[in-house]
Design a protein around this motif. Structure first.
Motif, PDB file in Angstrom:
ATOM      1  N   GLN A 153      35.641  -3.197 -34.373  1.00 46.90           N
ATOM      2  CA  GLN A 153      34.994  -2.001 -33.844  1.00 46.90           C
ATOM      3  C   GLN A 153      35.291  -1.994 -32.343  1.00 46.90           C
ATOM      4  O   GLN A 153      34.590  -2.621 -31.552  1.00 46.90           O
ATOM      5  CB  GLN A 153      33.498  -2.042 -34.137  1.00 46.90           C
ATOM      6  CG  GLN A 153      33.195  -2.059 -35.630  1.00 46.90           C
ATOM      7  CD  GLN A 153      31.727  -1.913 -35.920  1.00 46.90           C
ATOM      8  OE1 GLN A 153      31.117  -0.903 -35.576  1.00 46.90           O
ATOM      9  NE2 GLN A 153      31.145  -2.913 -36.564  1.00 46.90           N
ATOM     10  N   ASP A 154      36.347  -1.287 -31.966  1.00 42.05           N
ATOM     11  CA  ASP A 154      36.934  -1.457 -30.635  1.00 42.05           C
ATOM     12  C   ASP A 154      35.984  -1.139 -29.482  1.00 42.05           C
ATOM     13  O   ASP A 154      35.870  -1.917 -28.528  1.00 42.05           O
ATOM     14  CB  ASP A 154      38.238  -0.664 -30.510  1.00 42.05           C
ATOM     15  CG  ASP A 154      38.122   0.806 -30.912  1.00 42.05           C
ATOM     16  OD1 ASP A 154      37.002   1.280 -31.209  1.00 42.05           O
ATOM     17  OD2 ASP A 154      39.175   1.498 -30.950  1.00 42.05           O
ATOM     18  N   ALA A 155      35.297  -0.005 -29.551  1.00 42.63           N
ATOM     19  CA  ALA A 155      34.395   0.353 -28.462  1.00 42.63           C
ATOM     20  C   ALA A 155      33.249  -0.647 -28.343  1.00 42.63           C
ATOM     21  O   ALA A 155      32.791  -0.960 -27.238  1.00 42.63           O
ATOM     22  CB  ALA A 155      33.859   1.771 -28.657  1.00 42.63           C
ATOM     23  N   ARG A 156      32.776  -1.166 -29.482  1.00 39.21           N
ATOM     24  CA  ARG A 156      31.705  -2.159 -29.422  1.00 39.21           C
ATOM     25  C   ARG A 156      32.210  -3.466 -28.798  1.00 39.21           C
ATOM     26  O   ARG A 156      31.453  -4.154 -28.110  1.00 39.21           O
ATOM     27  CB  ARG A 156      31.126  -2.422 -30.813  1.00 39.21           C
ATOM     28  CG  ARG A 156      30.343  -1.225 -31.359  1.00 39.21           C
ATOM     29  CD  ARG A 156      29.181  -1.666 -32.237  1.00 39.21           C
ATOM     30  NE  ARG A 156      28.283  -2.580 -31.568  1.00 39.21           N
ATOM     31  CZ  ARG A 156      27.392  -2.240 -30.628  1.00 39.21           C
ATOM     32  NH1 ARG A 156      27.288  -0.985 -30.239  1.00 39.21           N
ATOM     33  NH2 ARG A 156      26.627  -3.152 -30.082  1.00 39.21           N
ATOM     34  N   LEU A 157      33.460  -3.807 -29.019  1.00 39.24           N
ATOM     35  CA  LEU A 157      34.008  -4.998 -28.384  1.00 39.24           C
ATOM     36  C   LEU A 157      33.955  -4.870 -26.861  1.00 39.24           C
ATOM     37  O   LEU A 157      33.626  -5.835 -26.147  1.00 39.24           O
ATOM     38  CB  LEU A 157      35.444  -5.221 -28.850  1.00 39.24           C
ATOM     39  CG  LEU A 157      36.133  -6.478 -28.332  1.00 39.24           C
ATOM     40  CD1 LEU A 157      35.456  -7.740 -28.859  1.00 39.24           C
ATOM     41  CD2 LEU A 157      37.615  -6.477 -28.705  1.00 39.24           C
ATOM     42  N   VAL A 158      34.261  -3.696 -26.356  1.00 42.25           N
ATOM     43  CA  VAL A 158      34.183  -3.449 -24.914  1.00 42.25           C
ATOM     44  C   VAL A 158      32.746  -3.623 -24.427  1.00 42.25           C
ATOM     45  O   VAL A 158      32.485  -4.310 -23.429  1.00 42.25           O
ATOM     46  CB  VAL A 158      34.699  -2.037 -24.575  1.00 42.25           C
ATOM     47  CG1 VAL A 158      34.509  -1.727 -23.096  1.00 42.25           C
ATOM     48  CG2 VAL A 158      36.172  -1.895 -24.964  1.00 42.25           C
ATOM     49  N   VAL A 159      31.814  -3.006 -25.120  1.00 41.51           N
ATOM     50  CA  VAL A 159      30.410  -3.068 -24.703  1.00 41.51           C
ATOM     51  C   VAL A 159      29.896  -4.504 -24.737  1.00 41.51           C
ATOM     52  O   VAL A 159      29.155  -4.931 -23.833  1.00 41.51           O
ATOM     53  CB  VAL A 159      29.548  -2.146 -25.587  1.00 41.51           C
ATOM     54  CG1 VAL A 159      28.069  -2.371 -25.322  1.00 41.51           C
ATOM     55  CG2 VAL A 159      29.910  -0.682 -25.334  1.00 41.51           C
ATOM     56  N   LEU A 160      30.262  -5.272 -25.747  1.00 40.37           N
ATOM     57  CA  LEU A 160      29.785  -6.653 -25.838  1.00 40.37           C
ATOM     58  C   LEU A 160      30.313  -7.496 -24.681  1.00 40.37           C
ATOM     59  O   LEU A 160      29.602  -8.365 -24.160  1.00 40.37           O
ATOM     60  CB  LEU A 160      30.199  -7.277 -27.166  1.00 40.37           C
ATOM     61  CG  LEU A 160      29.590  -6.658 -28.426  1.00 40.37           C
ATOM     62  CD1 LEU A 160      29.974  -7.471 -29.655  1.00 40.37           C
ATOM     63  CD2 LEU A 160      28.080  -6.532 -28.323  1.00 40.37           C
ATOM     64  N   ASN A 161      31.549  -7.258 -24.259  1.00 42.86           N
ATOM     65  CA  ASN A 161      32.053  -7.956 -23.089  1.00 42.86           C
ATOM     66  C   ASN A 161      31.281  -7.562 -21.833  1.00 42.86           C
ATOM     67  O   ASN A 161      30.986  -8.410 -20.987  1.00 42.86           O
ATOM     68  CB  ASN A 161      33.550  -7.685 -22.907  1.00 42.86           C
ATOM     69  CG  ASN A 161      34.414  -8.603 -23.739  1.00 42.86           C
ATOM     70  OD1 ASN A 161      34.762  -9.699 -23.303  1.00 42.86           O
ATOM     71  ND2 ASN A 161      34.752  -8.176 -24.945  1.00 42.86           N
ATOM     72  N   ALA A 162      30.931  -6.279 -21.717  1.00 36.62           N
ATOM     73  CA  ALA A 162      30.151  -5.833 -20.562  1.00 36.62           C
ATOM     74  C   ALA A 162      28.750  -6.450 -20.574  1.00 36.62           C
ATOM     75  O   ALA A 162      28.228  -6.864 -19.530  1.00 36.62           O
ATOM     76  CB  ALA A 162      30.066  -4.304 -20.553  1.00 36.62           C
ATOM     77  N   ILE A 163      28.123  -6.509 -21.754  1.00 39.64           N
ATOM     78  CA  ILE A 163      26.799  -7.120 -21.859  1.00 39.64           C
ATOM     79  C   ILE A 163      26.845  -8.579 -21.410  1.00 39.64           C
ATOM     80  O   ILE A 163      26.012  -9.036 -20.610  1.00 39.64           O
ATOM     81  CB  ILE A 163      26.269  -7.035 -23.307  1.00 39.64           C
ATOM     82  CG1 ILE A 163      25.939  -5.592 -23.684  1.00 39.64           C
ATOM     83  CG2 ILE A 163      25.025  -7.903 -23.488  1.00 39.64           C
ATOM     84  CD1 ILE A 163      25.598  -5.408 -25.160  1.00 39.64           C
ATOM     85  N   ASP A 164      27.832  -9.312 -21.921  1.00 38.20           N
ATOM     86  CA  ASP A 164      27.922 -10.727 -21.575  1.00 38.20           C
ATOM     87  C   ASP A 164      28.224 -10.910 -20.095  1.00 38.20           C
ATOM     88  O   ASP A 164      27.692 -11.821 -19.452  1.00 38.20           O
ATOM     89  CB  ASP A 164      28.980 -11.417 -22.434  1.00 38.20           C
ATOM     90  CG  ASP A 164      28.726 -12.910 -22.576  1.00 38.20           C
ATOM     91  OD1 ASP A 164      27.555 -13.328 -22.434  1.00 38.20           O
ATOM     92  OD2 ASP A 164      29.676 -13.656 -22.827  1.00 38.20           O
ATOM     93  N   ALA A 165      29.079 -10.047 -19.544  1.00 30.81           N
ATOM     94  CA  ALA A 165      29.365 -10.113 -18.108  1.00 30.81           C
ATOM     95  C   ALA A 165      28.085  -9.902 -17.306  1.00 30.81           C
ATOM     96  O   ALA A 165      27.797 -10.646 -16.353  1.00 30.81           O
ATOM     97  CB  ALA A 165      30.413  -9.066 -17.738  1.00 30.81           C
ATOM     98  N   GLN A 166      27.294  -8.908 -17.693  1.00 30.90           N
ATOM     99  CA  GLN A 166      26.055  -8.634 -16.964  1.00 30.90           C
ATOM    100  C   GLN A 166      25.056  -9.776 -17.123  1.00 30.90           C
ATOM    101  O   GLN A 166      24.385 -10.174 -16.170  1.00 30.90           O
ATOM    102  CB  GLN A 166      25.428  -7.331 -17.439  1.00 30.90           C
ATOM    103  CG  GLN A 166      24.164  -6.967 -16.665  1.00 30.90           C
ATOM    104  CD  GLN A 166      23.678  -5.578 -16.989  1.00 30.90           C
ATOM    105  OE1 GLN A 166      23.933  -4.635 -16.251  1.00 30.90           O
ATOM    106  NE2 GLN A 166      22.988  -5.445 -18.103  1.00 30.90           N
ATOM    107  N   ASN A 167      24.964 -10.332 -18.323  1.00 29.53           N
ATOM    108  CA  ASN A 167      24.070 -11.467 -18.526  1.00 29.53           C
ATOM    109  C   ASN A 167      24.435 -12.645 -17.641  1.00 29.53           C
ATOM    110  O   ASN A 167      23.577 -13.461 -17.297  1.00 29.53           O
ATOM    111  CB  ASN A 167      24.103 -11.908 -19.990  1.00 29.53           C
ATOM    112  CG  ASN A 167      23.378 -10.944 -20.909  1.00 29.53           C
ATOM    113  OD1 ASN A 167      22.647 -10.080 -20.461  1.00 29.53           O
ATOM    114  ND2 ASN A 167      23.609 -11.081 -22.206  1.00 29.53           N
TER     115      ASN A 167
END
Length: 513
Positions: A153-167
Motif C-alpha cells: 500500500q504505497d501511500a501508507r508506506l510513505v505515511v509510516l515512514n513519516a510517523i516513525d521519523a516524527q516519533n
C-alpha cells in the motif's frame, strides 16, 4: 551561525524518498526538518503499480545491481511492515512470437537467486489448463511461468515512514511550500510558507527530494551550482470490476516490448497498468489520456476472455516518474535506478539532489543519502533501518494472519470486514482507533459504511490527514467503496474539525482521547 533552531538536515519533498531519508536521519540522532507542499504521497509515491518487486524486465537492460538490491529489499520490507506488504504470486503466460521461453526461464532463474530469497517461494512452469490462473484467459495460451513478488500500500508506506521519523524527533510539515533556499556560508536559509505565513529555518544540509519537481526546484528556488534536467515519464493505471476470482496476479507481454500487470485490487476490482510515455508540463496536472485507457483495455482484451471497454473503468490514476536518463532513449528503457549528487563547493553547506529511484529501494536510497551527507555532518551512526519494523508492523513474528486472529478474538463485536480493514491498514496501531470501545457506538459518529469518527480523528491527529481526499485516496482506498453520501459526510467532518491536531507524534503515553 549555529543556533538551537538549526537543523542538521532540511528535506524538500514528502514522498517515499523524502520521508525515508527523514526516518533514517532522525534515527541516527540528527535534527530533521521536512516540508511537503501538498499531502504526503500526493504525487508519484501514490501512483505506483503498488509492488515491492525486483523488476523482472530490468534484467533485459542489464540492471543487475538494481534488481539484486530490490530483490533483497523485498524481504526486508516484508518483515518491516507485514500489514501493508504481503506476498503475491505472478503468472506470466508464454506467448509465441514474444520473449522466448528460454529467455524467460533464464530471467526467472536469475530472479530467484540474485537476491538471496528466503521467505518467498521460487518460480516454476505451469500448464494453464490445470492451473486456476488459466480459467479467465483467452484460448490459445497453454503454458505459463509463476514467480513471487510483493504488494505494498504505497501511500501508507510513505505515511509510516513519516510517523516513525516524527516519533524519532523529525519535524514533518505538510501543506508547506518551499519558497527559496540560499546558502549563507556553512548553512542553508530555507524560506517556507504554511497556512499563508512565511517562516525561515536554518539547516546544515539540504536534500532535494521533490520528485518530478526536483529540476524545477533547482532552476527557480534553490541556490545550486548545477542545474540538472530530468526525464519525466508518465505512467497510468486503470481499475475495473474484477476480472477473475483467484489471488494470482498476471504479468502480460505486449508486442511493443512493454509489460502490463493485472492485479487483484481492493477485493472487488482488478488493477491494470502501467503505461510509459514522456510527459511535458506541470506534474500536478498529470492525467490519464484516452489513448492510455484504450491501450490498457486492448492489452487486457488480448489475454482475458472477458472483454473490457473504457466504460468499464471505475477509477484511474497517473503519476510522473522523475528519471535520470537520456531524452533519446525509449521511455520504458530509461533506468529506474537512483542517482544521488552532492552540490557543494569549498566549505559551503551541501545540497544533495535525489534523481530517479523506485519505491522498492527507497530504504537503500535513504542509507546511501546518509552515507553521502554524513561526512559533512560529522555523524558516524551506523545504518539501522533494515531490522526495525515500521509503525504498526511490530506483530509477533511478523505474522499478519496470527495477529488478525488474535484481534478477532479480542474484538469479536466488530464486523469481520471492518476489523480486517483496520488491521490491514494500521496493523498494531488499530488499537488506537478502537481504543476503549466495546461496540460500534463507542467508535464515535458513524459517517456511513464502516467509517466512524475514531478513525478520522486518528488520521487527522497522527497521520496528517487534512481533508476527505487524504483519507479516501491516500490513507486508504475507501473512495472505491463508500457511497457519495459517505464521502460528503467525511468532507463535512473535516470542515468542522480543527486541523491543529496534526502534529501529535505516536509514542508511549500519547493515546488518543
Amino acid at each position: 551561525m549555529l543556533t538551537s533552531d538549526t537543523y542538521d538536515v532540511a528535506i524538500i519533498g514528502g514522498g517515499i524518498n523524502g520521508t525515508g531519508i527523514a526516518r533514517d536521519a532522525a534515527g541516527r540522532g540528527l535534527k530533521v526538518f521536512l516540508c511537503e507542499q501538498n499531502d504526503l504521497a500526493s504525487a508519484t509515491s501514490s501512483a505506483s503499480t503498488k509492488l515491492i518487486h525486483g523488476g523482472l524486465r530490468y534484467l533485459e537492460y542489464y540492471e543487475f545491481r538494481l534488481v539484486r538490491e530490490a530483490l533483497i529489499e523485498r524481504e526486508v520490507l516484508l518483515n518491516a511492515a507485514p500489514h501493508i506488504i504481503w506476498p503475491l504470486r505472478f503468472v506470466l503466460p508464454h506467448v509465441k512470437g514474444l520473449r522466448p521461453a528460454w529467455m524467460i526461464r533464464l530471467g526467472l532463474f536469475l530472479y530467484d537467486h540474485l537476491g538471496g530469497r528466503k521467505k518467498l517461494p521460487g518460480s516454476k512452469g505451469v500448464r494453464l489448463a490445470a492451473h486456476p490462473a488459466g480459467a479467465p484467459l483467452a484460448p490459445g495460451m497453454d503454458k505459463a511461468f509463476v514467480y513471487s513478488d510483493c504488494w505494498v500500500q504505497d501511500a501508507r508506506l510513505v505515511v509510516l515512514n513519516a510517523i516513525d521519523a516524527q516519533n524519532r524527533g523529525a519535524e514533518i510539515n505538510v501543506g508547506t511550500e518551499c519558497l527559496s533556499a540560499r546558502r549563507e556560508g556553512d548553512l542553508w536559509i530555507v524560506t517556507v510558507r504554511q497556512n499563508g505565513e512565511e517562516r525561515q529555518i536554518r539547516a546544515r544540509s539540504l536534500v532535494n527530494a521533490a520528485g518530478p519537481w526536483c529540476a524545477e526546484l533547482l532552476e527557480n528556488k534553490v541556490d545550486a551550482h548545477k542545474k540538472q534536467g530530468i526525464r519525466l515519464v508518465q505512467g497510468s493505471h486503470i481499475v475495473v470490476p474484477k476480472l477473475f476470482d483467484h489471488d494470482y496476479c498476471y504479468i502480460f507481454q505486449n508486442p511493443d516490448g512493454r509489460i502490463v500487470f493485472a492485479i487483484p485490487y481492493e477485493q472487488d476490482f482488478t488493477l491494470i497498468g502501467t503505461t510509459d510515455r514522456d510527459y511535458k508540463g506541470d506534474p500536478a496536472k498529470v492525467a490519464i489520456g484516452s489513448d492510455e485507457i484504450s491501450y490498457l483495455c486492448d492489452l487486457a482484451n488480448t489475454y482475458f476472455s472477458r472483454k473490457i471497454t473504457p466504460t468499464d473503468v471505475v477509477w484511474s490514476y497517473s503519476g510522473v516518474r522523475p528519471l535520470y536518463g537520456n531524452a533519446d532513449e525509449d521511455a520504458s528503457a530509461v533506468t529506474r535506478d537512483y542517482v544521488l549528487e552532492i552540490d557543494q563547493q569549498n566549505d559551503e553547506a551541501p545540497l544533495l539532489n535525489i534523481y530517479g529511484g523506485k519505491i522498492t529501494t527507497y530504504r537503500k536510497l535513504a542509507e546511501s543519502a546518509l552515507a553521502r551527507l554524513s561526512p559533512y555532518l560529522g555523524n558516524d551512526e551506523a545504518p539501522w533501518t533494515s531490522g526495525t519494523p515500521l509503525p504498526g508492523g511490530d506483530m509477533p513474528n511478523g505474522n499478519f494472519d496470527a495477529y488478525l486472529a488474535a484481534m478477532q478474538q479480542r474484538f469479536s463485536w466488530l464486523p469481520a470486514a471492518q476489523l480486517y480493514r483496520y488491521v490491514r491498514n494500521y496493523g498494531t496501531l488499530s488499537d488506537r482507533i478502537i481504543a476503549n470501545a466495546s461496540d460500534t457506538a463507542g467508535l464515535g459518529q458513524h459517517l456511513g459504511g464502516d467509517v466512524y469518527e475514531n478513525e478520522l480523528r486518528y488520521l487527522m491527529k497522527h497521520e496528517w490527514a487534512r481533508c476527505a481526499d487524504d483519507v479516501l485516496w491516500r490513507r486508504s482506498k475507501l473512495g472505491l467503496h463508500v457511497t457519495q453520501d459517505t464521502a460528503t459526510a467525511i468532507a463535512n467532518w473535516f470542515a468542522k474539525n480543527n486541523p491543529s491536531l496534526l502534529t501529535a507524534p505516536i509514542g508511549e503515553g500519547n493515546e488518543d482521547k
